[in-house]
Write a protein that holds these residues in place. Structure first.
Motif, PDB file in Angstrom:
ATOM      1  N   ALA B 129       0.101  26.276  50.040  1.00 26.84           N
ATOM      2  CA  ALA B 129       0.546  26.719  48.720  1.00 26.84           C
ATOM      3  C   ALA B 129       1.013  25.515  47.905  1.00 26.84           C
ATOM      4  CB  ALA B 129       1.685  27.723  48.865  1.00 26.84           C
ATOM      5  N   LYS B 130       1.148  25.750  46.598  1.00 30.49           N
ATOM      6  CA  LYS B 130       1.610  24.670  45.717  1.00 30.49           C
ATOM      7  C   LYS B 130       3.122  24.802  45.545  1.00 30.49           C
ATOM      8  CE  LYS B 130       0.833  21.759  41.998  1.00 30.49           C
ATOM      9  NZ  LYS B 130       1.968  20.954  42.419  1.00 30.49           N
ATOM     10  N   ILE B 131       3.831  23.697  45.801  1.00 28.84           N
ATOM     11  CA  ILE B 131       5.281  23.709  45.579  1.00 28.84           C
ATOM     12  C   ILE B 131       5.574  22.901  44.328  1.00 28.84           C
ATOM     13  CG2 ILE B 131       7.540  23.083  46.497  1.00 28.84           C
ATOM     14  CD1 ILE B 131       6.569  23.546  49.217  1.00 28.84           C
ATOM     15  N   ASN B 132       6.271  23.518  43.408  1.00 28.22           N
ATOM     16  CA  ASN B 132       6.676  22.785  42.202  1.00 28.22           C
ATOM     17  C   ASN B 132       8.133  22.374  42.374  1.00 28.22           C
ATOM     18  OD1 ASN B 132       4.195  23.075  40.711  1.00 28.22           O
ATOM     19  ND2 ASN B 132       4.705  25.257  40.595  1.00 28.22           N
ATOM     20  N   HIS B 133       8.376  21.096  42.155  1.00 29.83           N
ATOM     21  CA  HIS B 133       9.729  20.571  42.338  1.00 29.83           C
ATOM     22  C   HIS B 133      10.439  20.488  40.993  1.00 29.83           C
ATOM     23  CE1 HIS B 133       8.800  19.505  46.502  1.00 29.83           C
ATOM     24  NE2 HIS B 133       7.624  19.113  46.051  1.00 29.83           N
ATOM     25  N   TYR B 134      11.592  21.137  40.893  1.00 32.53           N
ATOM     26  CA  TYR B 134      12.387  21.074  39.668  1.00 32.53           C
ATOM     27  C   TYR B 134      13.669  20.305  39.954  1.00 32.53           C
ATOM     28  CZ  TYR B 134       9.110  24.802  38.576  1.00 32.53           C
ATOM     29  OH  TYR B 134       7.958  25.527  38.396  1.00 32.53           O
ATOM     30  N   ALA B 135      14.474  20.125  38.917  1.00 31.48           N
ATOM     31  CA  ALA B 135      15.670  19.291  39.084  1.00 31.48           C
ATOM     32  C   ALA B 135      16.605  19.847  40.162  1.00 31.48           C
ATOM     33  CB  ALA B 135      16.411  19.174  37.760  1.00 31.48           C
ATOM     34  N   ARG B 136      16.801  21.187  40.162  1.00 26.84           N
ATOM     35  CA  ARG B 136      17.817  21.709  41.084  1.00 26.84           C
ATOM     36  C   ARG B 136      17.294  22.695  42.115  1.00 26.84           C
ATOM     37  NH1 ARG B 136      22.053  23.482  36.817  1.00 26.84           N
ATOM     38  NH2 ARG B 136      23.132  24.366  38.620  1.00 26.84           N
ATOM     39  N   PHE B 137      16.006  22.995  42.034  1.00 23.44           N
ATOM     40  CA  PHE B 137      15.423  23.906  43.035  1.00 23.44           C
ATOM     41  C   PHE B 137      13.921  23.664  43.083  1.00 23.44           C
ATOM     42  CE2 PHE B 137      15.616  25.990  38.952  1.00 23.44           C
ATOM     43  CZ  PHE B 137      14.351  26.506  38.799  1.00 23.44           C
ATOM     44  N   SER B 138      13.251  24.359  43.970  1.00 21.77           N
ATOM     45  CA  SER B 138      11.796  24.275  44.050  1.00 21.77           C
ATOM     46  C   SER B 138      11.208  25.667  43.927  1.00 21.77           C
ATOM     47  CB  SER B 138      11.368  23.636  45.374  1.00 21.77           C
ATOM     48  OG  SER B 138      11.925  22.356  45.513  1.00 21.77           O
ATOM     49  N   GLY B 139       9.946  25.757  43.541  1.00 18.32           N
ATOM     50  CA  GLY B 139       9.291  27.049  43.395  1.00 18.32           C
ATOM     51  C   GLY B 139       7.943  27.035  44.092  1.00 18.32           C
ATOM     52  N   VAL B 140       7.557  28.172  44.695  1.00 17.03           N
ATOM     53  CA  VAL B 140       6.281  28.224  45.412  1.00 17.03           C
ATOM     54  C   VAL B 140       5.311  29.185  44.735  1.00 17.03           C
ATOM     55  CG1 VAL B 140       5.206  28.349  47.684  1.00 17.03           C
ATOM     56  CG2 VAL B 140       7.682  28.096  47.505  1.00 17.03           C
ATOM     57  N   ASP B 141       4.085  28.714  44.586  1.00 15.89           N
ATOM     58  CA  ASP B 141       2.986  29.514  44.048  1.00 15.89           C
ATOM     59  C   ASP B 141       1.914  29.568  45.137  1.00 15.89           C
ATOM     60  OD1 ASP B 141       0.747  30.490  42.796  1.00 15.89           O
ATOM     61  OD2 ASP B 141       0.585  28.848  41.329  1.00 15.89           O
ATOM     62  N   PHE B 142       1.590  30.766  45.613  1.00 19.81           N
ATOM     63  CA  PHE B 142       0.654  30.912  46.735  1.00 19.81           C
ATOM     64  C   PHE B 142      -0.806  31.055  46.307  1.00 19.81           C
ATOM     65  CE2 PHE B 142       4.592  31.699  48.925  1.00 19.81           C
ATOM     66  CZ  PHE B 142       4.371  31.169  50.187  1.00 19.81           C
ATOM     67  N   ASN B 143      -1.098  30.896  45.012  1.00 18.79           N
ATOM     68  CA  ASN B 143      -2.499  31.046  44.580  1.00 18.79           C
ATOM     69  C   ASN B 143      -3.444  30.109  45.333  1.00 18.79           C
ATOM     70  OD1 ASN B 143      -1.903  33.027  42.766  1.00 18.79           O
ATOM     71  ND2 ASN B 143      -2.095  31.755  40.932  1.00 18.79           N
ATOM     72  N   ARG B 144      -2.990  28.884  45.586  1.00 17.13           N
ATOM     73  CA  ARG B 144      -3.856  27.904  46.246  1.00 17.13           C
ATOM     74  C   ARG B 144      -3.893  28.116  47.757  1.00 17.13           C
ATOM     75  NH1 ARG B 144      -2.126  21.762  45.775  1.00 17.13           N
ATOM     76  NH2 ARG B 144      -1.119  22.311  47.728  1.00 17.13           N
ATOM     77  N   CYS B 145      -2.897  28.805  48.270  1.00 10.39           N
ATOM     78  CA  CYS B 145      -2.781  28.947  49.724  1.00 10.39           C
ATOM     79  C   CYS B 145      -3.981  29.725  50.277  1.00 10.39           C
ATOM     80  CB  CYS B 145      -1.481  29.672  50.074  1.00 10.39           C
ATOM     81  SG  CYS B 145      -1.069  29.525  51.810  1.00 10.39           S
ATOM     82  N   GLY B 146      -4.648  29.129  51.273  1.00  9.32           N
ATOM     83  CA  GLY B 146      -5.799  29.791  51.867  1.00  9.32           C
ATOM     84  C   GLY B 146      -7.135  29.363  51.273  1.00  9.32           C
TER      85      GLY B 146
END
Lengths: 96, 479
Positions: B129-146
């Motif tokens: 999956a794609k992890i987006n890194h932000y200043a104080r947290f991170s976010g995961v988008d599973f569209n790419r996963c698989g």
């Protein structure tokens, strides 16, 4: 043929916290299991193909056809926290 | 300082051109909103079972065949275990023990001549999956996963950044030719990890290697290698020791940086994936896929030279992108024999200029091979002259259509009728007595000026070659 089995090391890889007691117990139990499986080494297996899977099946495929995905609100419903439509995580540093 | 040898090996991850993911039917459309193309399988829900995409296996085997690999008759999948939030089931399905393709290689051009870069193996796996890194947290988008990823692992046969670049470019060209991947770097279709080490000349054993990640442009690969070679040489020169580690290329800083790494981080405890049965490929199946392969770019260049009588240089330019070569060949086949070089000239000058100006690819333009072929024929049969043809080509490029129709509709056909042309020549000579005198005085260039005047009088429709002859004849008579 004897494998060295290090429960403490495997537990660390699996992020399992084990007490010294548990480590001793599992070490003994797992060694028994591994030794049992190693009995097969007593047979002459020259020329015998290793079993690759528990089922005698090959080539289970699907065609490359799009099927509907899940509804996004359902997907995110169980997320402890979300950032817009992303799963929100504590800030992570990229590992090697 | 003694001389050092540089050793480079590449792991190239290529996204395969499938409609759906590796193990589920979620769409792979690029640029969708986060977490729209996801399901229990690619989200890693416990109990969800993967089912293999036949097309991904086919495309990997076709890649292997293009690259001269041996195709495994029996191939299996393994679990690569690691903990990181880009893979929520805590393992990646990959191939370790029995990958789909073994061996093979790519030939690259170097200043010292052609060089064979060997491939160790090609395996198939799923992307994370794609992890987006932000200043104080991170976010995961599973569209790419698989997403189906093919990993092409080279032998450490490369010895400079130039060679590494030539290798990736050759690989990309072959894979785009085979239609197995778009290899679009902006969309992350092609990503490289690089292993690099240095050792003193004469030393047999390779030096300790560093692995570099995060190079997603050709420029990045080159710059990261240049930096890392200099870093390792400088370390050795001052008596330091190279440690085996993973480093990350930071394009903004122009340097590689050591990545935080836990001890045992590379112990993935691979084991056979119990949820997938082996892939068994019969020779008939492999042969059927082999029959779908296009020519390799190098073979196509040679054939185009032989078949259309175009220079090797032209063949190289045209064959560089498969769709350009396809367009060219389609156009040439519609033309009278012997016009190969003319079509090539038109394509390489006018069409490629327009492509570069508009930033489009040939398939995105309304110009058709039939239109280009007709244009070349109209010039060759002297129905229209060069300048008119150039104007038409620009218009066809933009709006499509057929040149013959435009010529008829607008009366663009060139005037080669002697009577009409002679009238224009008379007029031009009468109006430019000075030029005629110049010509007599030995300034032969004055004839060219008069031809230009005739072209102007004809509103650009005169046949310049005929005009040239008529002006020369007229001037000779006056002399």
């Amino acid at each position: 043929m004897s494998h060295t089995l290090d429960v403490a090391y495997v537990a660390e890889l699996a992020r399992l916290e084990l007490s010294p007691d548990e480590k001793r117990t599992f070490q003994l139990q797992l060694e028994t299991i591994v030794n049992y499986v190693e009995k097969i080494g007593e047979l002459d297996l020259a020329g015998i193909e290793p079993t690759l899977h528990g089922q005698a099946l090959v080539n289970v495929f699907r065609e490359d056809v799009v099927v509907p995905s899940l509804d996004r609100e359902c997907v995110l419903a169980n997320a402890p926290e979300r950032n817009g439509f992303e799963f929100k995580l504590p800030k992570i540093v990229e590992d090697a | 300082m003694s001389k050092y040898l540089i050793t480079i090996g590449l792991e190239t991850h290529v996204q395969l051109k499938t409609n759906t993911k590796m193990f589920c039917g979620c769409s792979l459309k690029f640029g969708e909103e986060p977490n729209t193309n996801v399901c229990p399988v690619c989200l890693g829900y416990p109990g969800a079972l993967p089912v293999m995409n036949r097309e991904a296996v086919k495309l990997t085997v076709m890649s292997g065949l293009m690259l001269g690999c041996e195709i495994s008759r029996l191939s299996t999948f393994d679990r690569k275990n690691y903990f990181y939030p880009d893979m929520s089931k805590d393992y990646q399905i990959s191939q370790q023990a029995r990958p789909l393709c073994l061996g093979g290689g790519v030939t690259i051009q170097t200043p010292a001549g052609p060089k064979r870069v060997r491939i160790n193996h090609i395996h198939l796996e799923e992307d994370a999956a794609k992890i987006n890194h932000y200043a104080r947290f991170s976010g995961v988008d599973f569209n790419r996963c698989g997403t189906p990823l093919m990993e092409i692992v080279s032998e450490p046969d490369l010895s400079s950044p130039d060679e590494a670049l030539a290798y990736v470019q050759a690989l990309k060209q072959i894979l785009v030719y085979a239609g197995v991947s778009d290899c679009n770097l902006e969309e992350g279709n092609l990503r490289c990890d690089v292993n690099i080490s240095v050792r003193p000349e004469g030393q047999e054993q390779l030096g300790t290697r560093a692995e570099i990640k995060n190079m997603n442009t050709f420029k990045g690969i080159y710059a990261a290698l240049e930096y890392e070679i200099a870093r390792q040489l400088a370390t050795v020169a001052r008596g330091g020791v190279i440690v085996q580690e993973t480093r990350r290329w930071e394009p903004d800083l122009g340097e590689t940086q050591s990545m935080r790494s836990k001890e045992n981080a590379h112990d993935y405890r691979y084991f056979p994936e119990p949820d997938l049965v082996p892939v068994a490929l019969a020779s008939e199946q492999i042969a059927a896929w082999k029959a779908l392969l296009p020519e390799l770019p190098s073979a196509r260049r040679e054939r185009m030279v032989a078949e259309y009588g175009i220079p090797e240089y032209d063949a190289g330019v045209l064959a560089d992108a498969k769709e350009n070569a396809d367009f060219f060949e389609a156009a040439v086949r519609l033309c009278s024999p012997g016009l190969g070089k003319t079509v090539s000239n038109w394509f390489m000058t006018e069409v490629m200029r327009q492509l570069s100006v508009t930033g489009k690819t040939i398939s995105e333009c309304p110009l058709t091979p039939a239109a280009l072929a007709e244009l070349v024929e109209l010039v060759d049969k002297r129905v229209i002259n060069g300048p008119t043809a150039k104007e038409l080509s620009a218009e066809l490029f933009e709006n499509g259509g057929m040149p013959g129709v435009l010529v008829a509709k607008r009366g663009l056909g060139q005037v080669s009728d002697s009577g009409a042309l002679e009238g224009f020549v008379e007029q031009a000579i009468a109006a430019n007595a000075k030029s005629v005198e110049d010509y007599r005085a030995g300034k032969k260039a004055a004839a060219g000026f008069l031809v230009g005047q005739v072209m102007k009088l004809s509103k650009g429709k005169a046949d310049p070659q005929r005009v040239g002859i008529l002006v020369a004849e007229k001037l000779a008579r006056l002399a």
